[in-house]
Enzyme design. Structure first.
Site, short mmCIF file in Angstrom:
data_model
loop_
_atom_site.label_atom_id
_atom_site.label_comp_id
_atom_site.label_asym_id
_atom_site.label_seq_id
_atom_site.Cartn_x
_atom_site.Cartn_y
_atom_site.Cartn_z
CB SER A 45 -0.67 -0.03 1.24
OG SER A 45 -1.39 1.15 1.32
CE1 TYR A 58 -3.98 -2.22 4.95
CE2 TYR A 58 -3.38 0.07 4.48
CZ TYR A 58 -3.96 -1.14 4.05
OH TYR A 58 -3.85 -1.29 2.87
#
Ligand SMILES: NC(=O)c1ccc[n+]([C@@H]2O[C@H](COP(=O)([O-])OP(=O)(O)OC[C@H]3O[C@@H](n4cnc5c(N)ncnc54)[C@H](OP(=O)(O)O)[C@@H]3O)[C@@H](O)[C@H]2O)c1
Length: 242
Positions: free
Chosen positions: A141, A154
């Site tokens: 990501s 995350y």
């Protein structure tokens, strides 16, 4: 016929979003697919799309939080296909919250799904990947490179996933294995819909990259001749958020 024709690929997170788009793109090149996820119905729908394209797909019900599921997956894939050429880690879980209040339980779950599972699954499949000059793709990501407020859990797991990929590449290039990390920005998938809901914003999929855009760069990395290797792919929506 493509250079990937008849190769065997495992795709985690194949039931949805980016994993699903990668599975379908691989199938269109004649790749045989092992589709991994928790929901049999959605996996079956992807498998039937793949069969329509004219390729082969098996489905595997796996909860990535459970080591036993991963060990069973390895055994079953060996029975069904004899080995793996391509391993795509697309499954991922998300949580949000400032550090003052974020749940440690969420952090543990994200660690298991986003870091521990790709690590263990790669470890289990590595001997086979070495035999076949395999390729491993980690869907990371943009926050796996640069953390920001409210996504500490995350982002920490995605930074760790970068380390796993970089380490694996360093250890296995000598065996002919290629390893690529993909760092997408916001992509129109069910996960992004959840993110937007948590941020209190409206979800308009047209504002974001499409999962097929990410699949397309993954395919080009996998198709590259073996004289070269793509190590990292940064990909962002062209339209910027106001
Ligand atoms: N969408 C974005 O904007 C964006 C941006 C950057 C990076 N990413 C990354 O891209 C990857 C794919 O995400 P996506 O956007 O395509 O999300 P998605 O559509 O929500 O798909 C997530 C996938 O992960 C699987 N999964 C989650 N937890 C699992 C578990 N415990 N066991 C097995 N499978 C599990 C889900 O399968 P089941 O629910 O069927 O089990 C589903 O197939 C993720 O790693 C995510 O972090 C996404």
């Amino acid at each position: 016929m493509s250079g990937l024709n008849n190769k065997v690929a495992i795709v985690t997170g194949a039931s949805s979003g980016i994993g699903r788009a990668i599975a379908l793109a691989l199938a269109s090149l004649g790749v045989r697919l092992c589709l991994v996820g928790r929901k049999l119905k959605t996996l079956e729908a992807v498998a039937s799309g793949i069969k329509k394209i004219g390729s082969d797909a098996y489905i595997y019900k796996v909860n990535l939080e459970k080591d036993e599921d991963l060990r069973q997956l390895k055994k079953q894939i060996e029975k069904d296909f004899g080995g793996t050429d391509i391993l795509i880690h697309s499954a991922g879980d998300f949580a949000m919250g400032r550090m003052t209040e974020a749940s440690i339980k969420d952090l543990d779950r994200l660690y298991r799904v986003n870091v521990r599972a790709p690590y263990l699954l790669t470890q289990l499949l590595l001997p086979g990947l070495k035999r076949r000059r395999g390729q491993v793709v980690f869907i990371n990501s943009s926050v796996g490179l640069r953390a920001r407020a409210q996504v500490g859990q995350y982002s920490a797991t995605k930074h760790a996933l970068k380390a796993v990929a970089d380490c694996l590449r360093d250890e296995t290039n000598e065996d002919g294995i290629r390893v690529v990390s993909v760092y997408p920005g916001r992509t129109a998938t069910p996960m992004q819909k959840t993110v937007l809901r948590m941020e209190g914003k409206a979800y308009n999929p047209k504002q974001f990259m499409q999962p097929e855009d990410v699949a397309s760069v993954v395919i080009s990395a996998l198709m590259l001749p073996f004289s070269a290797e793509v190590t990292d792919i940064n990909i962002r929506p062209l339209a910027k958020q106001g």
